[in-house]
Scaffold this motif. Sequence first.
Motif, PDB file in Angstrom:
ATOM      1  N   ASP A 110      -2.718  -5.770  -1.344  1.00  0.00           N
ATOM      2  CA  ASP A 110      -1.461  -4.877  -0.722  1.00  0.00           C
ATOM      3  C   ASP A 110      -1.537  -5.637   1.208  1.00  0.00           C
ATOM      4  O   ASP A 110      -2.866  -5.770   1.802  1.00  0.00           O
ATOM      5  CB  ASP A 110      -1.974  -3.872  -0.150  1.00  0.00           C
ATOM      6  N   GLU A 111       0.203  -5.990   1.495  1.00  0.00           N
ATOM      7  CA  GLU A 111      -0.047  -6.357   2.518  1.00  0.00           C
ATOM      8  C   GLU A 111      -0.496  -5.956   4.090  1.00  0.00           C
ATOM      9  O   GLU A 111       0.513  -4.726   3.734  1.00  0.00           O
ATOM     10  CB  GLU A 111       0.769  -8.063   2.462  1.00  0.00           C
ATOM     11  N   ALA A 112      -0.801  -6.010   5.188  1.00  0.00           N
ATOM     12  CA  ALA A 112      -0.867  -4.851   5.853  1.00  0.00           C
ATOM     13  C   ALA A 112      -0.375  -5.726   7.151  1.00  0.00           C
ATOM     14  O   ALA A 112      -0.852  -6.854   7.139  1.00  0.00           O
ATOM     15  CB  ALA A 112      -2.247  -4.410   6.030  1.00  0.00           C
ATOM     16  N   ALA A 148      -8.739  -0.946   9.371  1.00  0.00           N
ATOM     17  CA  ALA A 148      -7.627  -0.250   8.381  1.00  0.00           C
ATOM     18  C   ALA A 148      -8.392   0.347   6.883  1.00  0.00           C
ATOM     19  O   ALA A 148      -7.797   1.149   6.320  1.00  0.00           O
ATOM     20  CB  ALA A 148      -6.666  -1.117   7.912  1.00  0.00           C
ATOM     21  N   ARG A 189       0.863  -5.383  -2.903  1.00  0.00           N
ATOM     22  CA  ARG A 189       2.305  -5.210  -2.466  1.00  0.00           C
ATOM     23  C   ARG A 189       2.767  -5.782  -1.723  1.00  0.00           C
ATOM     24  O   ARG A 189       1.793  -6.143  -0.109  1.00  0.00           O
ATOM     25  CB  ARG A 189       2.861  -4.213  -1.956  1.00  0.00           C
ATOM     26  N   ILE A 190       4.408  -6.915  -0.758  1.00  0.00           N
ATOM     27  CA  ILE A 190       3.857  -7.227  -0.040  1.00  0.00           C
ATOM     28  C   ILE A 190       4.981  -6.123   1.037  1.00  0.00           C
ATOM     29  O   ILE A 190       5.432  -5.209   0.682  1.00  0.00           O
ATOM     30  CB  ILE A 190       5.516  -8.469  -0.632  1.00  0.00           C
ATOM     31  N   HIS A 191       3.912  -6.621   2.741  1.00  0.00           N
ATOM     32  CA  HIS A 191       4.662  -5.761   3.435  1.00  0.00           C
ATOM     33  C   HIS A 191       5.989  -5.450   4.306  1.00  0.00           C
ATOM     34  O   HIS A 191       7.553  -6.684   3.296  1.00  0.00           O
ATOM     35  CB  HIS A 191       4.294  -5.696   4.435  1.00  0.00           C
ATOM     36  N   ILE A 196       7.937  -5.967   6.873  1.00  0.00           N
ATOM     37  CA  ILE A 196       8.874  -6.324   7.233  1.00  0.00           C
ATOM     38  C   ILE A 196       8.403  -8.124   6.932  1.00  0.00           C
ATOM     39  O   ILE A 196       9.255  -8.758   6.721  1.00  0.00           O
ATOM     40  CB  ILE A 196       7.852  -6.677   8.621  1.00  0.00           C
ATOM     41  N   SER A 197       7.457  -8.021   6.267  1.00  0.00           N
ATOM     42  CA  SER A 197       7.767  -9.401   5.767  1.00  0.00           C
ATOM     43  C   SER A 197       8.493  -9.662   4.961  1.00  0.00           C
ATOM     44  O   SER A 197       9.623 -11.285   4.648  1.00  0.00           O
ATOM     45  CB  SER A 197       6.192  -9.854   4.798  1.00  0.00           C
ATOM     46  N   GLN A 198       9.747  -8.874   3.878  1.00  0.00           N
ATOM     47  CA  GLN A 198      10.375  -8.806   2.899  1.00  0.00           C
ATOM     48  C   GLN A 198      11.513  -8.747   3.504  1.00  0.00           C
ATOM     49  O   GLN A 198      12.587  -9.867   3.599  1.00  0.00           O
ATOM     50  CB  GLN A 198      10.449  -7.411   1.830  1.00  0.00           C
ATOM     51  N   PHE A 225       3.626   1.769   9.832  1.00  0.00           N
ATOM     52  CA  PHE A 225       3.860   0.513   9.120  1.00  0.00           C
ATOM     53  C   PHE A 225       3.103  -0.622  10.374  1.00  0.00           C
ATOM     54  O   PHE A 225       2.686  -1.572   9.066  1.00  0.00           O
ATOM     55  CB  PHE A 225       5.051  -0.801  11.005  1.00  0.00           C
ATOM     56  N   GLY A 250      -1.628   0.609   8.291  1.00  0.00           N
ATOM     57  CA  GLY A 250      -2.409   0.340   6.453  1.00  0.00           C
ATOM     58  C   GLY A 250      -2.984   0.660   5.858  1.00  0.00           C
ATOM     59  O   GLY A 250      -4.186   0.618   4.528  1.00  0.00           O
ATOM     60  N   LEU A 290       1.551   1.594   1.613  1.00  0.00           N
ATOM     61  CA  LEU A 290       2.337  -0.221   1.309  1.00  0.00           C
ATOM     62  C   LEU A 290       2.285  -0.164  -0.304  1.00  0.00           C
ATOM     63  O   LEU A 290       3.328  -0.447  -0.780  1.00  0.00           O
ATOM     64  CB  LEU A 290       0.489  -0.461   1.705  1.00  0.00           C
ATOM     65  N   ASP A 291       1.924   0.970  -0.644  1.00  0.00           N
ATOM     66  CA  ASP A 291       2.139   1.043  -2.223  1.00  0.00           C
ATOM     67  C   ASP A 291       3.408   1.568  -2.584  1.00  0.00           C
ATOM     68  O   ASP A 291       4.016   1.292  -3.331  1.00  0.00           O
ATOM     69  CB  ASP A 291       0.599   1.893  -3.328  1.00  0.00           C
TER      70      ASP A 291
END
Lengths: 805, 376
Positions: A512-514, A559, B110-112, B114-116, B349, B352, B357-358
């Motif tokens: 997962d991206e944090a 985290a 998953r992509i955060h 913000i990046s998306q 946000f 973490g 995030l999921d």
Amino acid sequence: MKFTLDWLKEHLDTDASADEIGTTLTLIGLELEGVEDQGKALKSFVTAHVVSAEQHPNADKLRVCKVDAGTGELIDVVCGAPNARTGLKTVFAFPGTYIPGKDMTIGKGNIRGQVSNGMLCSNAELELSEDHDGIIELPADAPIGVSYPAYAGIDGVVFDISITPNRGDATGVYGIARDLAAYGLGTLKSTDMSPVPSKGKSPIAPLPHQFGADEPKAIRRFGGRYIKGVKNGPSPAWLQQRLRAVGLRPINAIVDITNWVSLGWGRPLHAYDADKLNGQPVLRNARNESFDALDNKVYTLDETMTVIADDTGPLCLGGIMGGIRSGVTDGTVNVFMECASWDADLIARTGRKTGIVSDARYRLERHVDPALTDPGLELATRLVLELCGGEAMEPVFSGEDVYPNTTIDFPLGEVARLTGLAVEPMVATAILSRLGFAVTPKGDGFSVKVPSWRPDVTLKADLVEEIMRMVGVDNIPVEPLPRLNHVAPRMLTAIQNRRRIVRRALAARGLDEAVTWSFISHAEATRFGGGQESLQLANAIAADMTDMRPSLLPGLLAAARRNANRGIGDLALFEVGQVFLSDAPEGQHTHATGIRTGSAGLSGSGRHWAAKAAPVGVYDAKADLGAALDALGYDIDKMQILAEPAPWSHPGRGGRVAQGPKTIAWFGELHPAFAAELDIAGPVAAFEIDLDALPEPRRKPTRTKPALALSQLMPLSRDFAFVVDQSVTAAVILKAARGADKALIKDVTIFDVFAGSHVGEGKKSVAIAVTLQPLDKTLTDEDIDKVSGAIIAAVTKSTGGVLRA
Amino acid sequence: MSLENQIATLRAELGAAIAAATDEAALDTVRVAALGKKGSVSALLASLGSMAPDERKSAGPAINGLKTEIAGLIEDKSTALKAAALDARLKAETLDVTLPLQPAPTARGRIHPISQTIDEITAIFSDMGFSIAEGPDIETDYFNFTALNFPEGHPAREMHDTFFMKPGADGVKKVLRTHTSPVQVRVMQKTNEKPAAAYMTPAMDPPIRVVIPGRTYRNDSDQTHTPMFHQVEGLVIDKSSHIGQLRWVLEEFLKAFFEVPNVTLRFRPSFFPFTEPSMEVDVQCDRSGSEVKIGEGNDWLEILGCGMVHPNVIANAGLDPDVYQGFAWGMGIDRIAMLKYGMPDLRAFFDGDQRWLDHYGFRPLDLPTLFGGLSS
């Protein structure tokens, strides 16, 4: 800034409705933040009399009051305000009343064993001001049981607008009326600001400016007027109501008049009790003096701050706040009224240094119209005489106001050039004239003289804005931006692409991206190789956000700890973001860093019927790293993998990936001591890639790939096992074997590693499979023996090991 | 016993033995006993040699017939046994196909948001011909304020709640950039110097069209403010761009970003030191329900600030403001992501939290493109 519709109408002759005025304010750049009909919101609050107030038997800070709210019987109310006392007239809310400042409805209750049927209220609870120091205090002659907003005259419409820092002219109701009139929403009314005749010479001489040549000097022009024999006391109802409606507490007539001028014209004043002055006051800079200000706080003033001082010391911090010593009280008989103009930037600086937020500072640091200094004094004097009586002595002035006197050459086409909207010259000049600009034709365009109250207007573009806000931005026609290329060229740089690709590659592997904070605690920064002073914040917001991060790992590990505390011990997390190796631009690198905790390996985590997931380890980290590098176009097998663990790593389970002198990446298991310090239970596998260290891909003139040579001959495989010292790394064996015959050997893999007593103490057996690809003819036994001999010789030579029998 | 009887007896006995064989081994035993070198049928065949020619004439076909028949029976039986054995093995291999699979994290990365969101913004603006520009987070006072026409001591500086770095050896304090605008100046400035690092966008000559996404910092924290947040800034510099085109760019962007057929914007004159004229922009929306609907309704939501680049900023970059002009705008990435995807709390946000995030993250292959749609 708050003002009432009533107050506005004192300066603006208009039939416009409150709605219309509100909408217009926003359109012309005086953003309406709220409009409130106070009478409606506060109508259930009533005036009341505290008939008795006694100490609560079970609570030191509470009082039990008997309140007469005009209902014919006394109501029991428990009140915590320090000023709840017998005989006080105040404001009461019956049970069932909504309290806007608390966002709750008051009920019948029992507070520590005492019945409480309602609430005595502060200004903050009514959302009239921030004042929550005590309950509202009404004059002793206030009626009982009448609606408070009606009594206080705050039953009208109140506008709340936000003023941008360039619009000092709009910090008074008059200036707002001027803008609305220019828009066409009515006619501006004039006010009598003519000089008030004097009754004699002032007992106070013009204030001398005592400044050294290179000292900062905040004062420009100081005007003062001695008014003798006033009768101070509560101001009349209309003035009190007006101030209350915008959230100010009436104090006494003199002080209320200064506030009335400040809010009405944006022209702050200060009044001194002349009998409390010790000698002739002067203007000078402070000398590390202590100052008891009217907000009941003590400030230490330094030599950058201008004060009005007498023989005893500072009387007033110039342009910011008056002092307690010379404050005007109900008993004041002789008043010295100040109206002065100041250097806005120096006021702002003093304001920042002391942290004092006052109505005077708010206006003066936004520039106050210098043309109002002398008339402002007359305006205040006239009202003092009217409300308090007394005799005005001659005004005293010292110093000169500074007028910007800006004249701007304004070509006709400038509005169209910047906005795309062609405005008729007649329309443009009419707008500017209504706003107070003096417009005269000059050449192809105009010469525009800026009025004294708009020092923010200095350039053509400023005039364009003035015209635009009066015409309305919505009237500017929308026009497509022409394309520069019909097909857009490459828009991302190599590093931008790398970040995008590595993110999606890692997410595709289940991480997962944090996004974590750029700043971490000093202890963590130091532990991960940072913490130098140049990367510390001078004004951090929290103790754990003091240092710019040298690594993404602390944020990810924090985290992980938070997730573990929520019961998620198996976690795969990554971040692609900036780290800071120095405070120079080149010290900022982008890292791609990931962690896996618990059993969150690639094949799944936790207990399961099919297989028990193994705890994550160094090979998980290496696999993620390899996949990330592959996505970026680099083959991890072609880079140097060195058994040199990162400082955060388990000393025996970590490695460094290098290309030449550059470190590309680290990978390994988190050092158990680190994990313990960071309060993380269980294993953590981590990697970090420095995306800036990866060489830029070479751009070739064509996109053609190298020719592909496919052999018709069958490849064949030979196995070898070597017994070597435990310390010999796989990389050494693979490198030796691969180098034995670069033409024939296509691939070398390790298919078995084991240790045990039968291979010898401190030894291990490593078995390799070598794939040979014949080039132009089938290999004979002789050829194969020759290659085998070369492989064995190379490996035994470089490792000191032997071929296993 | 006559030969016929012998043959009949053998046929009966062997037939029964073949039928009784339950596996290949038993069948093989029967085959050897009948057709092997010393087998009963083979023995009978061998007896042909000692027979008289007449006798042999009739006995030969009979015995050979028996041999063929027995061989055929064995063959058939063997086929049947193999089929039965395969059936039995397959039956034994039956698995419970309803058992749940191992929960591979591969299914969950998953992509955060913000990046998306940055990828979405990039997709839209790159189509309009904008490239992505970047600069450092730790800035000098010059690029963050002075070059952007923030006069020393001006209240507008104070509104920025700036984070300062500890002063260096020269006593000068760097700042954490309070907005992405310093990159405007870095991109616009007339210089032949190469940037100090590869990520920094080199200075360019007009026409300039860049968007600048990045991290920004202010010393402020509550439900809607975090000390670190993300902004995206746009800059157009040429000899003719004006507010009419700025309106078009913003309307087109917001339509594309929120994936709605129409947006209505309200431009309010405002103040920023680095633009003149300056405007704040509200987008029409419906906030009556639990979700904010952009492009309909009766509410206004402040979404961005913009304006014509201030002549002083253009001049500070070394260009002539009477020749070059253009516009700039800025907005919060986190904020527009919250509006589009409905995240209630900005602070989450940066936490973490795997559950967050999921839930709010995006699948790795949900790559925003204009041809495939920004969001799936």
